[in-house]
Design a protein around this motif. Structure first.
Motif, PDB file in Angstrom:
ATOM      1  N   ASN A 145     -32.984  -3.317  33.297  1.00 22.74           N
ATOM      2  CA  ASN A 145     -31.687  -3.745  33.858  1.00 22.74           C
ATOM      3  C   ASN A 145     -30.791  -2.536  34.116  1.00 22.74           C
ATOM      4  OD1 ASN A 145     -32.330  -6.474  33.884  1.00 22.74           O
ATOM      5  ND2 ASN A 145     -31.496  -6.847  31.840  1.00 22.74           N
ATOM      6  N   ASP A 146     -30.792  -1.598  33.164  1.00 24.49           N
ATOM      7  CA  ASP A 146     -30.015  -0.368  33.359  1.00 24.49           C
ATOM      8  C   ASP A 146     -30.585   0.450  34.514  1.00 24.49           C
ATOM      9  OD1 ASP A 146     -28.425  -1.076  31.260  1.00 24.49           O
ATOM     10  OD2 ASP A 146     -29.181   0.431  29.854  1.00 24.49           O
ATOM     11  N   PHE A 147     -31.903   0.523  34.597  1.00 20.88           N
ATOM     12  CA  PHE A 147     -32.552   1.281  35.668  1.00 20.88           C
ATOM     13  C   PHE A 147     -32.170   0.720  37.040  1.00 20.88           C
ATOM     14  CE2 PHE A 147     -36.052   2.189  38.561  1.00 20.88           C
ATOM     15  CZ  PHE A 147     -36.310   3.528  38.322  1.00 20.88           C
ATOM     16  N   LYS A 148     -32.248  -0.593  37.174  1.00 22.86           N
ATOM     17  CA  LYS A 148     -31.918  -1.220  38.456  1.00 22.86           C
ATOM     18  C   LYS A 148     -30.445  -1.012  38.806  1.00 22.86           C
ATOM     19  CE  LYS A 148     -35.466  -4.748  37.771  1.00 22.86           C
ATOM     20  NZ  LYS A 148     -35.745  -6.164  37.426  1.00 22.86           N
ATOM     21  N   ARG A 149     -29.592  -1.079  37.796  1.00 21.66           N
ATOM     22  CA  ARG A 149     -28.166  -0.882  38.045  1.00 21.66           C
ATOM     23  C   ARG A 149     -27.882   0.537  38.507  1.00 21.66           C
ATOM     24  NH1 ARG A 149     -23.191  -1.530  33.673  1.00 21.66           N
ATOM     25  NH2 ARG A 149     -21.495  -1.241  35.185  1.00 21.66           N
ATOM     26  N   ILE A 150     -28.529   1.512  37.883  1.00 22.07           N
ATOM     27  CA  ILE A 150     -28.302   2.917  38.228  1.00 22.07           C
ATOM     28  C   ILE A 150     -28.759   3.199  39.657  1.00 22.07           C
ATOM     29  CG2 ILE A 150     -29.047   5.281  37.729  1.00 22.07           C
ATOM     30  CD1 ILE A 150     -29.201   4.357  34.739  1.00 22.07           C
ATOM     31  N   PHE A 151     -29.926   2.700  40.036  1.00 20.33           N
ATOM     32  CA  PHE A 151     -30.490   3.029  41.344  1.00 20.33           C
ATOM     33  C   PHE A 151     -30.018   2.095  42.457  1.00 20.33           C
ATOM     34  CE2 PHE A 151     -33.337   5.526  38.753  1.00 20.33           C
ATOM     35  CZ  PHE A 151     -33.567   6.636  39.554  1.00 20.33           C
ATOM     36  N   GLU A 152     -29.222   1.095  42.097  1.00 18.79           N
ATOM     37  CA  GLU A 152     -28.719   0.182  43.112  1.00 18.79           C
ATOM     38  C   GLU A 152     -27.879   0.950  44.144  1.00 18.79           C
ATOM     39  OE1 GLU A 152     -26.028  -3.927  43.395  1.00 18.79           O
ATOM     40  OE2 GLU A 152     -26.262  -2.849  41.509  1.00 18.79           O
ATOM     41  N   GLY A 153     -28.277   0.868  45.386  1.00 16.91           N
ATOM     42  CA  GLY A 153     -27.521   1.521  46.454  1.00 16.91           C
ATOM     43  C   GLY A 153     -27.945   2.949  46.746  1.00 16.91           C
ATOM     44  N   GLN A 206     -24.430  11.932  40.489  1.00 18.68           N
ATOM     45  CA  GLN A 206     -23.119  11.327  40.727  1.00 18.68           C
ATOM     46  C   GLN A 206     -23.081   9.894  40.204  1.00 18.68           C
ATOM     47  OE1 GLN A 206     -22.192  11.698  44.895  1.00 18.68           O
ATOM     48  NE2 GLN A 206     -22.343  13.940  44.881  1.00 18.68           N
ATOM     49  N   ARG A 207     -24.166   9.177  40.411  1.00 15.85           N
ATOM     50  CA  ARG A 207     -24.230   7.794  39.946  1.00 15.85           C
ATOM     51  C   ARG A 207     -24.163   7.729  38.415  1.00 15.85           C
ATOM     52  NH1 ARG A 207     -23.033   2.679  41.314  1.00 15.85           N
ATOM     53  NH2 ARG A 207     -24.677   1.181  40.798  1.00 15.85           N
ATOM     54  N   LEU A 208     -24.871   8.634  37.742  1.00 17.84           N
ATOM     55  CA  LEU A 208     -24.839   8.661  36.283  1.00 17.84           C
ATOM     56  C   LEU A 208     -23.436   9.001  35.781  1.00 17.84           C
ATOM     57  CD1 LEU A 208     -28.206  10.479  35.424  1.00 17.84           C
ATOM     58  CD2 LEU A 208     -27.715   8.031  35.354  1.00 17.84           C
ATOM     59  N   ASN A 209     -22.781   9.955  36.425  1.00 17.29           N
ATOM     60  CA  ASN A 209     -21.413  10.310  36.037  1.00 17.29           C
ATOM     61  C   ASN A 209     -20.476   9.109  36.164  1.00 17.29           C
ATOM     62  OD1 ASN A 209     -22.180  12.942  35.532  1.00 17.29           O
ATOM     63  ND2 ASN A 209     -21.581  13.687  37.548  1.00 17.29           N
ATOM     64  N   GLN A 210     -20.729   8.301  37.165  1.00 22.35           N
ATOM     65  CA  GLN A 210     -19.887   7.131  37.404  1.00 22.35           C
ATOM     66  C   GLN A 210     -20.115   6.044  36.354  1.00 22.35           C
ATOM     67  OE1 GLN A 210     -20.794   5.257  41.159  1.00 22.35           O
ATOM     68  NE2 GLN A 210     -19.540   3.448  40.726  1.00 22.35           N
ATOM     69  N   LEU A 211     -21.371   5.828  35.971  1.00 21.61           N
ATOM     70  CA  LEU A 211     -21.715   4.699  35.104  1.00 21.61           C
ATOM     71  C   LEU A 211     -21.736   5.031  33.616  1.00 21.61           C
ATOM     72  CD1 LEU A 211     -24.631   3.062  37.144  1.00 21.61           C
ATOM     73  CD2 LEU A 211     -22.286   2.235  36.929  1.00 21.61           C
ATOM     74  N   GLU A 212     -21.891   6.299  33.288  1.00 19.70           N
ATOM     75  CA  GLU A 212     -22.089   6.686  31.892  1.00 19.70           C
ATOM     76  C   GLU A 212     -20.974   6.216  30.959  1.00 19.70           C
ATOM     77  OE1 GLU A 212     -24.404  10.386  29.848  1.00 19.70           O
ATOM     78  OE2 GLU A 212     -23.036  10.815  31.489  1.00 19.70           O
TER      79      GLU A 212
END
Length: 392
Positions: free
Chosen positions: A155-163, A349-355
C-alpha cells in the motif's frame, strides 16, 4: 555404601552407563566378599563432576584426562569455539522462529532474500501453499519480503509511485534509439511490465502498431489509461492486467516485445526463455537489465546488489545468455546518468513530500537506501538496453 543399581538411581544414570564408565576408568567400585559392586558418596560426587564436564562439551575420554591431569587449555578453547558456534546457530534458529511468528521483521526479510537467492522454486511453492496469489508472490519475493507486513508495504509502495512516470531508470532517448534498431516496422507490440506507461505511450506515438501494455498493478494501468486518453492514444493502446510469468497470449502473437527494467523480476534467463514463443518468426525483443560494468568489489554497493539482485551479471554474460536462449544480439547500449535521474529525482521529491506523514514506513526506508546506492554508482553498474532478434 551403594550397590550399582542404587548409585544409578541416585545419579540419574542407567546401570549399563555406570558399567561403561567403570570400564573406561571413570569409576572404580569395590567388590565385597559376595561379589557385589559397592560405591561410596565420593563415587556419587565423581559422577556429578563428570556430568558437569560433559555438559561443557568434553568427551568421556577428555573427562578422564581432565580428572587425572587437570584441564587441557587447547581442548577447552576448541570446545569453547564449538559451543559458541552452537549458541550462534541456536540464536539464529530462535530469530527465524520469532520472525515467522511476526516478532522480528528484519530476520524475516533476510530469510526471504536468502531463499530467493538459493531456492527460488521452493520459495515460490512455499508462498503458494500459504495462499498468496501470483501477484502477491512476485511482490513479496522482490519488494516487501515480509509475510506479516506485505499488505502495508505494498500500500505504501503504490502510494509513493502513484503519478510517477517511471518505476525504474530509463530515458526517451534510449527508448528511441532502441526502437530505431528494430529492423522493420512492427504491427503488434507487447510492453511487458509497463508500469504507468512511459514506454507504451512512446511506442504508440512513434509507430503505427497495436500496443498492448501489460502490468500486474491495476493502479498503474489506470494511470496509463488516463495518459493515453489525454494524448488521444486510447484507440492504440490496450491494457492487460496480468503477470509477466503467465502472459495470456497465444504463441507468435507479437512482432516486438518490449521490457524496460522488469525482466529481473522473474529472472533474466527465465524471461528470455518464456517470452520467446510469443514472438513471430524473426521478431524482436527490446529488454533492459542491470549489469556490472567492471570487476566487482567487496563493499556496501556490492553487498546491496547481492541482496537486491543476486543474479546481476556483466554485459558479456548477458549476451551469452541471449544467444543460448535463441536470440541474436542486434545492438546494445549502456544507459547514462540521465536515465537514472529520470527515475531517482522525481522519486526523491515524492519521498520528501510523503515522509512526514509516513514516518516509520519500511518502504520509504528501503527506497532511501536504494537512492543512496544509485547516487554512488559512479559507472560501476548501470542498465543496459539490448535489442535482440529471435533466431529461427
Amino acid at each position: 555404601m551403594y550397590k550399582i543399581s542404587e548409585l544409578a538411581s541416585r545419579a540419574g544414570l542407567s546401570r549399563s552407563t555406570l558399567l561403561y564408565y567403570e570400564k573406561l576408568g571413570l569409576l572404580r567400585g569395590q567388590r565385597s566378599a559376595n561379589g557385589y559392586r559397592y560405591y561410596t558418596d565420593t563415587d556419587l560426587q565423581q559422577l556429578f563432576l563428570i556430568r558437569q564436564l560433559q555438559a561443557g562439551g568434553l568427551s568421556l575420554k577428555e573427562c578422564l584426562n581432565c580428572l587425572n591431569s587437570g584441564p587441557d587449555p587447547a581442548i577447552l578453547r576448541q570446545r569453547l569455539k564449538i559451543l559458541d558456534q552452537e549458541i550462534a546457530d541456536k540464536q539464529q534458529a530462535r530469530q527465524l522462529l520469532s520472525s515467522l511468528l511476526g516478532e522480528d521483521d528484519n530476520t524475516l526479510r533476510g530469510f526471504h532474500i536468502n531463499l530467493e537467492q538459493r531456492a527460488p522454486i521452493a520459495h515460490e511453492q512455499w508462498l503458494q501453499a500459504q495462499g498468496f496469489n501470483q501477484t502477491d508472490r512476485l511482490q513479496l519475493r522482490w519488494l516487501s519480503r515480509n509475510l506479516h507486513q506485505h499488505s502495508d508495504y505494498m500500500n505504501d509502495f503504490k502510494r509513493i509511485f502513484e503519478g510517477l512516470d517511471r518505476h525504474g531508470p530509463g530515458s526517451e532517448q534510449d527508448s528511441l534509439w532502441a526502437l530505431s534498431q528494430v529492423g522493420n516496422s512492427p504491427e503488434s507490440i507487447l510492453d511487458i511490465g509497463c508500469g504507468t506507461g512511459a514506454s507504451s505511450l512512446l511506442l504508440a506515438e512513434q509507430t503505427s502498431a497495436r500496443v498492448t501494455a501489460l502490468d500486474n498493478l491495476q493502479e498503474s494501468l489506470d494511470c496509463l489509461k488516463q495518459k493515453a486518453e489525454k494524448n488521444k492514444l486510447s484507440h492504440r493502446i490496450q491494457t492487460c492486467n496480468a503477470n509477466m510469468t503467465d502472459i495470456p497470449f497465444a504463441p507468435a502473437s507479437f512482432d516486438l516485445l518490449w521490457s524496460e527494467g522488469s525482466a529481473y523480476i522473474m529472472g533474466f534467463a527465465h524471461a528470455l526463455s518464456q517470452w520467446r514463443p510469443l514472438l513471430k518468426d524473426h521478431g524482436f525483443l527490446v529488454v533492459s537489465d542491470l549489469v556490472w560494468t567492471g570487476k566487482q568489489q567487496d563493499d556496501d554497493i556490492a553487498d546491496f546488489w547481492r541482496m537486491g539482485y543476486p543474479d546481476m551479471q556483466t554485459a558479456g554474460e548477458r549476451f551469452d545468455q541471449c544467444r543460448h536462449h535463441g536470440y541474436e544480439l542486434v545492438a546494445s547500449r549502456m544507459q547514462g546518468k540521465d536515465a537514472w535521474d529520470n527515475y531517482v529525482r522525481p522519486l526523491e521529491q515524492r519521498l520528501n513530500q510523503l515522509e512526514p506523514e509516513m514516518s516509520g514506513s519500511q518502504t520509504i526506508k528501503d527506497l532511501r537506501k536504494e537512492i543512496g546506492i544509485l547516487d554512488r554508482f559512479k559507472g560501476r553498474f548501470t542498465y543496459m538496453i539490448m535489442v535482440l532478434q529471435k533466431k529461427s
